[in-house]
Design a protein around this motif. Structure first.
Motif, PDB file in Angstrom:
ATOM      1  N   LEU A 199      51.872 -12.953  39.468  1.00  0.00           N
ATOM      2  CA  LEU A 199      51.302 -14.275  39.728  1.00  0.00           C
ATOM      3  C   LEU A 199      49.802 -14.204  40.037  1.00  0.00           C
ATOM      4  CD1 LEU A 199      52.573 -17.121  39.789  1.00  0.00           C
ATOM      5  CD2 LEU A 199      52.606 -16.950  42.282  1.00  0.00           C
ATOM      6  N   ALA A 200      49.352 -13.086  40.577  1.00  0.00           N
ATOM      7  CA  ALA A 200      47.951 -12.973  41.008  1.00  0.00           C
ATOM      8  C   ALA A 200      46.955 -13.323  39.909  1.00  0.00           C
ATOM      9  CB  ALA A 200      47.688 -11.575  41.560  1.00  0.00           C
ATOM     10  N   PRO A 201      47.085 -12.787  38.692  1.00  0.00           N
ATOM     11  CA  PRO A 201      46.108 -13.156  37.656  1.00  0.00           C
ATOM     12  C   PRO A 201      46.249 -14.597  37.172  1.00  0.00           C
ATOM     13  CG  PRO A 201      47.744 -11.619  36.787  1.00  0.00           C
ATOM     14  CD  PRO A 201      47.987 -11.725  38.246  1.00  0.00           C
ATOM     15  N   LEU A 202      47.409 -15.216  37.382  1.00  0.00           N
ATOM     16  CA  LEU A 202      47.626 -16.584  36.899  1.00  0.00           C
ATOM     17  C   LEU A 202      47.017 -17.628  37.827  1.00  0.00           C
ATOM     18  CD1 LEU A 202      51.355 -16.265  35.769  1.00  0.00           C
ATOM     19  CD2 LEU A 202      49.364 -16.527  34.269  1.00  0.00           C
ATOM     20  N   PHE A 227      44.796 -16.722  40.599  1.00  0.00           N
ATOM     21  CA  PHE A 227      43.552 -16.142  41.142  1.00  0.00           C
ATOM     22  C   PHE A 227      43.149 -16.702  42.509  1.00  0.00           C
ATOM     23  CE2 PHE A 227      42.630 -18.830  37.410  1.00  0.00           C
ATOM     24  CZ  PHE A 227      41.832 -19.843  37.920  1.00  0.00           C
ATOM     25  N   LEU A 228      44.132 -16.700  43.426  1.00  0.00           N
ATOM     26  CA  LEU A 228      43.862 -17.030  44.824  1.00  0.00           C
ATOM     27  C   LEU A 228      43.337 -15.799  45.554  1.00  0.00           C
ATOM     28  CD1 LEU A 228      47.069 -19.118  45.597  1.00  0.00           C
ATOM     29  CD2 LEU A 228      44.729 -19.971  45.804  1.00  0.00           C
ATOM     30  N   ARG A 229      42.800 -15.996  46.738  1.00  0.00           N
ATOM     31  CA  ARG A 229      42.432 -14.860  47.572  1.00  0.00           C
ATOM     32  C   ARG A 229      43.724 -14.155  47.978  1.00  0.00           C
ATOM     33  NH1 ARG A 229      39.256 -19.218  49.123  1.00  0.00           N
ATOM     34  NH2 ARG A 229      37.007 -18.920  48.786  1.00  0.00           N
ATOM     35  N   PRO A 230      43.682 -12.819  48.143  1.00  0.00           N
ATOM     36  CA  PRO A 230      44.912 -12.074  48.438  1.00  0.00           C
ATOM     37  C   PRO A 230      45.688 -12.605  49.638  1.00  0.00           C
ATOM     38  CG  PRO A 230      43.172 -10.552  47.843  1.00  0.00           C
ATOM     39  CD  PRO A 230      42.537 -11.910  47.922  1.00  0.00           C
ATOM     40  N   GLY A 231      44.980 -12.974  50.713  1.00  0.00           N
ATOM     41  CA  GLY A 231      45.666 -13.484  51.893  1.00  0.00           C
ATOM     42  C   GLY A 231      46.338 -14.813  51.633  1.00  0.00           C
ATOM     43  N   GLU A 232      45.710 -15.663  50.822  1.00  0.00           N
ATOM     44  CA  GLU A 232      46.281 -16.957  50.481  1.00  0.00           C
ATOM     45  C   GLU A 232      47.533 -16.779  49.634  1.00  0.00           C
ATOM     46  OE1 GLU A 232      41.753 -18.821  50.400  1.00  0.00           O
ATOM     47  OE2 GLU A 232      42.904 -18.605  48.532  1.00  0.00           O
ATOM     48  N   LEU A 233      47.532 -15.743  48.803  1.00  0.00           N
ATOM     49  CA  LEU A 233      48.673 -15.478  47.935  1.00  0.00           C
ATOM     50  C   LEU A 233      49.854 -14.926  48.727  1.00  0.00           C
ATOM     51  CD1 LEU A 233      49.779 -15.156  44.962  1.00  0.00           C
ATOM     52  CD2 LEU A 233      48.962 -12.792  45.098  1.00  0.00           C
ATOM     53  N   ARG A 234      49.619 -13.850  49.481  1.00  0.00           N
ATOM     54  CA  ARG A 234      50.748 -13.155  50.094  1.00  0.00           C
ATOM     55  C   ARG A 234      51.372 -13.938  51.255  1.00  0.00           C
ATOM     56  NH1 ARG A 234      49.558  -9.969  54.546  1.00  0.00           N
ATOM     57  NH2 ARG A 234      47.379  -9.953  55.199  1.00  0.00           N
ATOM     58  N   HIS A 235      50.638 -14.890  51.849  1.00  0.00           N
ATOM     59  CA  HIS A 235      51.202 -15.694  52.937  1.00  0.00           C
ATOM     60  C   HIS A 235      51.842 -16.988  52.437  1.00  0.00           C
ATOM     61  CE1 HIS A 235      48.705 -13.165  55.669  1.00  0.00           C
ATOM     62  NE2 HIS A 235      49.719 -13.378  56.473  1.00  0.00           N
ATOM     63  N   ALA A 236      52.021 -17.116  51.140  1.00  0.00           N
ATOM     64  CA  ALA A 236      52.610 -18.339  50.577  1.00  0.00           C
ATOM     65  C   ALA A 236      54.009 -18.588  51.149  1.00  0.00           C
ATOM     66  CB  ALA A 236      52.696 -18.217  49.055  1.00  0.00           C
ATOM     67  N   LEU A 244      50.307 -25.161  38.578  1.00  0.00           N
ATOM     68  CA  LEU A 244      51.070 -23.992  38.137  1.00  0.00           C
ATOM     69  C   LEU A 244      51.391 -24.106  36.651  1.00  0.00           C
ATOM     70  CD1 LEU A 244      53.555 -23.752  41.148  1.00  0.00           C
ATOM     71  CD2 LEU A 244      51.523 -22.337  40.727  1.00  0.00           C
ATOM     72  N   SER A 245      50.999 -23.085  35.924  1.00  0.00           N
ATOM     73  CA  SER A 245      51.320 -23.042  34.497  1.00  0.00           C
ATOM     74  C   SER A 245      52.822 -22.822  34.325  1.00  0.00           C
ATOM     75  CB  SER A 245      50.555 -21.897  33.838  1.00  0.00           C
ATOM     76  OG  SER A 245      50.954 -20.655  34.408  1.00  0.00           O
ATOM     77  N   LYS A 246      53.281 -22.999  33.109  1.00  0.00           N
ATOM     78  CA  LYS A 246      54.707 -22.762  32.829  1.00  0.00           C
ATOM     79  C   LYS A 246      55.080 -21.328  33.167  1.00  0.00           C
ATOM     80  CE  LYS A 246      54.754 -26.188  29.085  1.00  0.00           C
ATOM     81  NZ  LYS A 246      54.892 -26.389  27.611  1.00  0.00           N
ATOM     82  N   GLN A 247      54.167 -20.393  32.862  1.00  0.00           N
ATOM     83  CA  GLN A 247      54.434 -18.982  33.142  1.00  0.00           C
ATOM     84  C   GLN A 247      54.555 -18.744  34.648  1.00  0.00           C
ATOM     85  OE1 GLN A 247      52.290 -20.297  31.046  1.00  0.00           O
ATOM     86  NE2 GLN A 247      51.852 -18.981  29.275  1.00  0.00           N
ATOM     87  N   ALA A 248      53.691 -19.397  35.440  1.00  0.00           N
ATOM     88  CA  ALA A 248      53.741 -19.230  36.892  1.00  0.00           C
ATOM     89  C   ALA A 248      55.033 -19.804  37.464  1.00  0.00           C
ATOM     90  CB  ALA A 248      52.528 -19.902  37.531  1.00  0.00           C
ATOM     91  N   VAL A 249      55.451 -20.958  36.950  1.00  0.00           N
ATOM     92  CA  VAL A 249      56.698 -21.577  37.420  1.00  0.00           C
ATOM     93  C   VAL A 249      57.878 -20.661  37.107  1.00  0.00           C
ATOM     94  CG1 VAL A 249      58.298 -23.499  37.072  1.00  0.00           C
ATOM     95  CG2 VAL A 249      55.841 -23.942  37.299  1.00  0.00           C
ATOM     96  N   ASP A 250      57.888 -20.057  35.931  1.00  0.00           N
ATOM     97  CA  ASP A 250      58.990 -19.158  35.553  1.00  0.00           C
ATOM     98  C   ASP A 250      59.077 -17.973  36.520  1.00  0.00           C
ATOM     99  OD1 ASP A 250      59.658 -20.769  33.436  1.00  0.00           O
ATOM    100  OD2 ASP A 250      58.605 -19.562  31.922  1.00  0.00           O
ATOM    101  N   ILE A 251      57.937 -17.416  36.890  1.00  0.00           N
ATOM    102  CA  ILE A 251      57.927 -16.275  37.823  1.00  0.00           C
ATOM    103  C   ILE A 251      58.505 -16.690  39.168  1.00  0.00           C
ATOM    104  CG2 ILE A 251      56.412 -14.711  39.139  1.00  0.00           C
ATOM    105  CD1 ILE A 251      54.504 -14.784  36.700  1.00  0.00           C
ATOM    106  N   LEU A 252      58.085 -17.858  39.649  1.00  0.00           N
ATOM    107  CA  LEU A 252      58.548 -18.325  40.955  1.00  0.00           C
ATOM    108  C   LEU A 252      60.026 -18.716  40.924  1.00  0.00           C
ATOM    109  CD1 LEU A 252      55.380 -20.385  41.932  1.00  0.00           C
ATOM    110  CD2 LEU A 252      56.230 -18.347  43.089  1.00  0.00           C
ATOM    111  N   TRP A 297      44.625 -20.857  30.496  1.00  0.00           N
ATOM    112  CA  TRP A 297      44.356 -19.512  31.009  1.00  0.00           C
ATOM    113  C   TRP A 297      45.624 -18.647  30.929  1.00  0.00           C
ATOM    114  CZ3 TRP A 297      41.104 -15.874  31.893  1.00  0.00           C
ATOM    115  CH2 TRP A 297      41.344 -14.867  32.839  1.00  0.00           C
ATOM    116  N   ALA A 298      46.762 -19.208  31.321  1.00  0.00           N
ATOM    117  CA  ALA A 298      48.026 -18.464  31.262  1.00  0.00           C
ATOM    118  C   ALA A 298      48.384 -18.108  29.822  1.00  0.00           C
ATOM    119  CB  ALA A 298      49.141 -19.288  31.903  1.00  0.00           C
ATOM    120  N   ASP A 299      48.160 -19.051  28.898  1.00  0.00           N
ATOM    121  CA  ASP A 299      48.433 -18.773  27.486  1.00  0.00           C
ATOM    122  C   ASP A 299      47.523 -17.658  26.970  1.00  0.00           C
ATOM    123  OD1 ASP A 299      50.336 -20.762  27.529  1.00  0.00           O
ATOM    124  OD2 ASP A 299      48.995 -22.301  26.679  1.00  0.00           O
ATOM    125  N   TYR A 300      46.286 -17.673  27.399  1.00  0.00           N
ATOM    126  CA  TYR A 300      45.322 -16.651  26.986  1.00  0.00           C
ATOM    127  C   TYR A 300      45.749 -15.271  27.494  1.00  0.00           C
ATOM    128  CZ  TYR A 300      40.938 -14.026  26.843  1.00  0.00           C
ATOM    129  OH  TYR A 300      39.972 -13.069  26.631  1.00  0.00           O
TER     130      TYR A 300
END
Length: 419
Positions: free
Chosen positions: A240-243, A245-254, A292-300, A397-400
């Motif tokens: 999800l990180a490249p999709l 591109f939040l700061r690491p702390g913002e990502l891992r504390h979701a 959230l892109s379709k790819q991000a939703v699928d991961i979650l 961006w996710a498609d790319y």
């Protein structure tokens, strides 16, 4: 001061004895008296202060010799010349010395750190304490904070510089200054020795975090991420990180409460975004919306059956806690991407660079990166008015990124249709 007419000798003091059970007083001049008792000999200095006769004890013989007793008498008389009561002065100095021993730099610094809870993020407090423990406490920790001189502080900071850690040295000077400002406000110190060191340390300079911006190299990294075998939460965070591109702390504390999978939107509360604690408490740090892109939703959605029954999206192997701050970087190193090549924070620079090349307007990219805007009114407007553009950008961006995963050369960035 009039010269004292000394009367006693070392031999006379040594030979002096009490008269049976009665004590004897042997005068030496200038108020100094040897009080001889059956079991002890004590030095007294007799004087008058504010109209009252007082006695100042100078210690026992032979621990205090005749010479030392005379020196003590002369020091006491010097205090009287300054209109200071020797007895009161000694009591005051004793209290000061006791407080100095109690108020070491480490003790005061730890009190200051505790007061920062709610002012600074817990992670910032943790890093500050670790740096103080590693670099400062071994040299300054046990010293009374009142007695530390600028030269000593500089010597300690130079030790850090000599290891090439210029940013750490600079940050430690700032933290020492903050500790001293607290100490001064509490009456534990008179001045800040770090204030004299401005301009004496080497500039840390600016160092960009490692990031991959070459499309072919990025494709190789994305394929490595997909092939990475780790615990599900770690794998999902890496994917999800490249999709997003939040700061690491913002990502891992979701937390799952922030994410609307059906609406394909992740709203990061302002309290978790970058900013001072004071600004967050005042509500001046806005919530950040992440389409959230379709790819991000699928991961979650794939991760939800595993961690969805608990608060954190990316829960560590220790229940109830998020992934550690080193998880993503450690995984990248395991895949062959060390700290000089790519770090978790680098996904932001990667996205920013390539999205610009794809033709997206800087304003939209900056909004999605949650970079601070000077004009807060404009910022509030843009957060709501440009969400459609950001949604389109995030999907493109996710498609790319999907195209980069395919092992082909010379991938040409997709040009945005939104101008």
């Amino acid at each position: 001061m009039a010269r004292q007419q000394n009367k006693l000798t070392d031999k006379a003091v040594q030979a002096a004895a009490a008269d049976g059970q009665k004590r004897r007083k042997l005068a030496d001049g200038g108020g100094l008296t040897l009080v001889v008792k059956p079991s002890s000999k004590v030095w007294w200095f007799r004087y008058r202060f504010a109209g009252k006769e007082k006695t100042y004890s100078l210690g026992s013989y032979p621990e205090v010799s005749l010479k030392k007793a005379r020196e003590g008498r002369d020091e006491a008389r010097a205090l009287l010349e300054e209109n200071k009561d020797p007895v009161l002065y000694r009591r005051t100095e004793t209290i000061k010395n006791f407080e100095a021993l109690e108020n070491t730099f480490k003790a005061v610094a730890e009190k200051w750190l505790e007061l920062q809870r709610g002012q600074l993020a817990d992670s910032t407090i943790s890093v500050t304490r670790r740096r103080l423990t590693n670099w400062i406490y071994p040299h300054l920790g046990s010293l009374p904070i009142m007695n530390i001189e600028p030269r000593l502080v500089l010597q300690v900071l130079r030790k850090i510089e000599n290891k090439g850690k210029y940013e750490t040295a600079s940050r430690m000077r700032q933290r020492i200054g903050q500790v001293y400002r607290y100490a001064i406000s509490e009456g534990l110190a008179d001045r800040d020795p770090s204030a004299d060191l401005r301009g004496l340390l080497k500039s840390p300079g600016s160092k960009n975090r490692a990031a991959i911006i070459n499309p072919d190299d990025l494709g190789r990294l994305l394929r490595a991420i997909d092939a990475y075998s780790g615990q599900p939460a770690s794998c999902a965070a890496l994917q999800l990180a490249p999709l997003v591109f939040l700061r690491p702390g913002e990502l891992r504390h979701a937390t799952w409460s922030e994410i609307d999978l059906d609406g394909a939107m992740w709203t990061v509360p302002g309290q978790r975004m970058k900013g001072t604690m004071a600004a967050k408490r005042a509500g001046k740090v806005p919530d950040h919306r992440v389409p959230l892109s379709k790819q991000a939703v699928d991961i979650l959605r794939a991760l939800h059956p595993i961690t969805g029954h608990r608060p954190y999206v990316f829960e560590s192997i220790r229940p109830g806690r998020p992934l550690s701050e080193n998880t993503v970087n450690s995984a990248l190193k395991t895949m062959g991407f060390d700290g000089e090549t790519m770090v978790g924070h680098g996904f932001r620079a990667t996205a920013s660079t390539l999205l610009h090349e794809m033709g997206w307007t800087p304003e939209v990219i900056e909004l999605q990166l949650a970079h601070r805007q000077r004009n807060q009114v404009a910022a509030a407007y843009n957060r709501s008015a440009r969400i459609k553009e950001r949604t389109a950008m995030m999907q493109q961006w996710a498609d790319y990124l999907d195209t980069l995963k395919k092992p082909k050369k010379n991938v040409v960035p997709i040009k945005s249709a939104s101008k």
